[in-house]
Design a protein around this motif. Sequence first.
Motif, mmCIF file in Angstrom:
data_model
loop_
_atom_site.group_PDB
_atom_site.id
_atom_site.type_symbol
_atom_site.label_atom_id
_atom_site.label_comp_id
_atom_site.label_asym_id
_atom_site.label_seq_id
_atom_site.Cartn_x
_atom_site.Cartn_y
_atom_site.Cartn_z
ATOM 1 N N ALA A 114 0.874 -1.186 -0.172
ATOM 2 C CA ALA A 114 -0.138 -0.077 0.004
ATOM 3 C C ALA A 114 0.890 1.181 -0.090
ATOM 4 C CB ALA A 114 -0.952 0.073 1.258
ATOM 5 N N VAL A 115 2.076 1.158 0.785
ATOM 6 C CA VAL A 115 2.783 2.496 0.978
ATOM 7 C C VAL A 115 3.947 2.699 -0.224
ATOM 8 C CG1 VAL A 115 4.395 3.626 2.483
ATOM 9 C CG2 VAL A 115 2.144 2.619 3.004
ATOM 10 N N LEU A 116 4.653 1.491 -0.384
ATOM 11 C CA LEU A 116 5.744 1.576 -1.216
ATOM 12 C C LEU A 116 5.183 1.344 -2.715
ATOM 13 C CD1 LEU A 116 8.243 -0.328 1.036
ATOM 14 C CD2 LEU A 116 7.741 2.227 0.675
ATOM 15 N N GLY A 117 4.311 0.594 -3.013
ATOM 16 C CA GLY A 117 3.785 0.376 -4.448
ATOM 17 C C GLY A 117 4.263 -1.127 -4.797
ATOM 18 N N PRO A 118 4.289 -1.340 -6.201
ATOM 19 C CA PRO A 118 4.810 -2.670 -6.554
ATOM 20 C C PRO A 118 6.328 -3.116 -6.066
ATOM 21 C CG PRO A 118 4.004 -1.177 -8.309
ATOM 22 C CD PRO A 118 4.150 -0.427 -7.224
ATOM 23 N N VAL A 119 6.446 -4.415 -6.181
ATOM 24 C CA VAL A 119 7.919 -4.898 -5.793
ATOM 25 C C VAL A 119 8.770 -4.336 -6.801
ATOM 26 C CG1 VAL A 119 9.217 -6.862 -5.805
ATOM 27 C CG2 VAL A 119 6.849 -7.042 -5.138
ATOM 28 N N PRO A 120 10.016 -3.635 -6.386
ATOM 29 C CA PRO A 120 11.114 -3.260 -7.112
ATOM 30 C C PRO A 120 11.515 -4.188 -8.353
ATOM 31 C CG PRO A 120 11.405 -2.890 -4.822
ATOM 32 C CD PRO A 120 10.480 -3.812 -4.948
ATOM 33 N N ALA A 121 11.701 -3.655 -9.434
ATOM 34 C CA ALA A 121 12.250 -4.681 -10.724
ATOM 35 C C ALA A 121 13.138 -5.432 -10.495
ATOM 36 C CB ALA A 121 12.366 -3.618 -11.907
ATOM 37 N N ALA A 122 14.267 -4.965 -9.737
ATOM 38 C CA ALA A 122 15.470 -5.803 -9.502
ATOM 39 C C ALA A 122 15.235 -7.151 -8.487
ATOM 40 C CB ALA A 122 16.448 -5.051 -8.798
ATOM 41 N N ALA A 123 14.102 -6.814 -7.655
ATOM 42 C CA ALA A 123 13.738 -8.092 -6.837
ATOM 43 C C ALA A 123 13.139 -8.804 -7.423
ATOM 44 C CB ALA A 123 12.835 -7.637 -5.599
ATOM 45 N N GLN A 124 12.209 -8.183 -8.494
ATOM 46 C CA GLN A 124 11.158 -9.528 -9.133
ATOM 47 C C GLN A 124 12.042 -10.125 -10.005
ATOM 48 O OE1 GLN A 124 8.186 -7.296 -11.660
ATOM 49 N NE2 GLN A 124 6.915 -9.040 -11.724
ATOM 50 N N GLN A 125 12.982 -9.657 -10.747
ATOM 51 C CA GLN A 125 13.916 -10.343 -11.782
ATOM 52 C C GLN A 125 14.815 -11.371 -10.960
ATOM 53 O OE1 GLN A 125 13.693 -10.176 -14.928
ATOM 54 N NE2 GLN A 125 12.091 -8.530 -14.692
ATOM 55 N N GLN A 126 15.155 -11.153 -9.811
ATOM 56 C CA GLN A 126 15.927 -12.058 -9.127
ATOM 57 C C GLN A 126 15.112 -13.497 -8.910
ATOM 58 O OE1 GLN A 126 17.465 -10.856 -5.200
ATOM 59 N NE2 GLN A 126 17.993 -12.759 -4.837
ATOM 60 N N CYS A 127 13.819 -13.079 -8.481
ATOM 61 C CA CYS A 127 12.727 -14.209 -8.105
ATOM 62 C C CYS A 127 12.572 -14.876 -9.455
ATOM 63 C CB CYS A 127 11.612 -13.818 -7.550
ATOM 64 S SG CYS A 127 10.040 -14.738 -7.177
ATOM 65 N N LEU A 128 12.421 -14.130 -10.625
ATOM 66 C CA LEU A 128 12.037 -14.785 -11.696
ATOM 67 C C LEU A 128 13.123 -15.668 -12.334
ATOM 68 C CD1 LEU A 128 9.982 -11.842 -13.579
ATOM 69 C CD2 LEU A 128 9.102 -14.153 -12.732
ATOM 70 N N GLY A 129 14.290 -15.229 -12.181
ATOM 71 C CA GLY A 129 15.651 -15.872 -12.474
ATOM 72 C C GLY A 129 15.689 -17.119 -11.877
ATOM 73 N N SER A 130 15.633 -17.062 -10.514
ATOM 74 C CA SER A 130 15.738 -18.232 -9.824
ATOM 75 C C SER A 130 14.653 -19.374 -10.177
ATOM 76 C CB SER A 130 15.495 -17.921 -8.083
ATOM 77 O OG SER A 130 15.197 -19.086 -7.395
ATOM 78 N N LEU A 131 13.351 -18.820 -10.271
ATOM 79 C CA LEU A 131 12.240 -19.674 -10.655
ATOM 80 C C LEU A 131 12.724 -20.330 -12.086
ATOM 81 C CD1 LEU A 131 9.583 -20.848 -9.468
ATOM 82 C CD2 LEU A 131 8.571 -18.859 -10.355
ATOM 83 N N SER A 132 13.066 -19.485 -13.267
ATOM 84 C CA SER A 132 13.388 -20.086 -14.365
ATOM 85 C C SER A 132 14.394 -20.902 -14.352
ATOM 86 C CB SER A 132 13.617 -18.800 -15.139
ATOM 87 O OG SER A 132 13.807 -19.138 -16.380
ATOM 88 N N ALA A 133 15.379 -20.801 -13.476
ATOM 89 C CA ALA A 133 16.263 -21.695 -13.691
ATOM 90 C C ALA A 133 15.994 -23.087 -13.112
ATOM 91 C CB ALA A 133 17.517 -21.147 -12.525
ATOM 92 N N LEU A 134 15.138 -23.007 -12.132
ATOM 93 C CA LEU A 134 14.629 -24.403 -11.468
ATOM 94 C C LEU A 134 13.752 -25.064 -12.394
ATOM 95 C CD1 LEU A 134 13.341 -23.965 -7.662
ATOM 96 C CD2 LEU A 134 14.610 -25.663 -8.492
ATOM 97 N N LEU A 135 13.017 -24.163 -12.887
ATOM 98 C CA LEU A 135 11.920 -24.943 -14.280
ATOM 99 C C LEU A 135 12.859 -25.377 -15.293
ATOM 100 C CD1 LEU A 135 9.154 -22.153 -14.299
ATOM 101 C CD2 LEU A 135 8.912 -24.491 -13.873
ATOM 102 N N GLN A 136 13.957 -24.859 -15.810
ATOM 103 C CA GLN A 136 14.913 -25.441 -16.992
ATOM 104 C C GLN A 136 15.573 -26.489 -16.526
ATOM 105 O OE1 GLN A 136 15.759 -23.868 -19.937
ATOM 106 N NE2 GLN A 136 15.933 -26.043 -20.041
ATOM 107 N N ARG A 137 15.868 -26.904 -15.270
ATOM 108 C CA ARG A 137 16.300 -27.991 -14.662
ATOM 109 C C ARG A 137 15.395 -29.057 -14.611
ATOM 110 N NH1 ARG A 137 18.898 -27.092 -8.789
ATOM 111 N NH2 ARG A 137 18.626 -29.430 -8.881
ATOM 112 N N LEU A 138 14.126 -28.696 -14.272
ATOM 113 C CA LEU A 138 13.009 -29.752 -14.468
ATOM 114 C C LEU A 138 12.789 -30.052 -15.691
ATOM 115 C CD1 LEU A 138 10.719 -28.297 -11.798
ATOM 116 C CD2 LEU A 138 11.660 -30.326 -11.643
ATOM 117 N N MET A 139 12.766 -29.258 -16.814
ATOM 118 C CA MET A 139 12.570 -29.677 -18.287
ATOM 119 C C MET A 139 13.916 -30.494 -18.702
ATOM 120 S SD MET A 139 11.347 -26.133 -19.784
ATOM 121 C CE MET A 139 10.302 -25.079 -18.865
#
Length: 194
Positions: A114-139
Amino acid sequence: MPPTRAEMIETTRAKLIAAARRAFRQSGYAGTSMDDFTAQAGLTRGALYHHFGDKKGLLAAVAGQIDGEMDVRLQAISRQAPDTWSAFRGRCRAYLEMAGEPEIRRIVLQDARAVLGPVPAAAQQQCLGSLSALLQRLMDEGVVEPAEPLVLARLINGALVDAAFWIAEEGEPGPRVAQALEALDLLLRGLLRR
C-alpha cells in the motif's frame, strides 16, 4: 576498545529496524508513531531521518529485511529437498504458507504494497531468474513439459504473488492458505510430463 563510527552507525540502523519491525507488526504502518518507536529504541526521530529519510524509507528497510529472510528460508528448502521437483514444489508451497504468517502478511503484503507500491524490478527479476532456472532444470531432467522457462516462471510467479495478496486480505489465518495450497498442487501437476 570503543566501537568504530561504522559500528555505531550499523548498531543505530539495526535498533531502528528492530523497533520499527515490532511496531509495524503490532500496530501497522499507519498506526505506528515515529516518536513512540524511536523512544522505545532509545533513539531520536533525527536518527530515523538521518538513516532512512523518513518513515516510508524505514518501512522499505524493514520489508527488505523480511523479504531477505523469506528468501533464505526458500533457499533452505531447495538445499534440503531430495530432488528438483520437491525443491520447486516446496518453495511454491512455502511462499504461500508464509503469506499467512502475521508479520509477513501485515508488513510485506499489506503495508509495503500500500505504501511503497509494486515490488522493485530488481527483486522481481531475481525471483523470476531463480524460478526460471529451477524450471529449466526440471525440463532438462524430463520432469516438466518443455516450454519457455522465463515465460512459465512469470505465469507461476504471478499466480503465487496474487494468491499471497489474496491470503493476506483474509486478516487472521483462515481457510485461504489451505485452499491456495490445494489449488497450487492442481496447477503444478499440470506441468508434469505425461
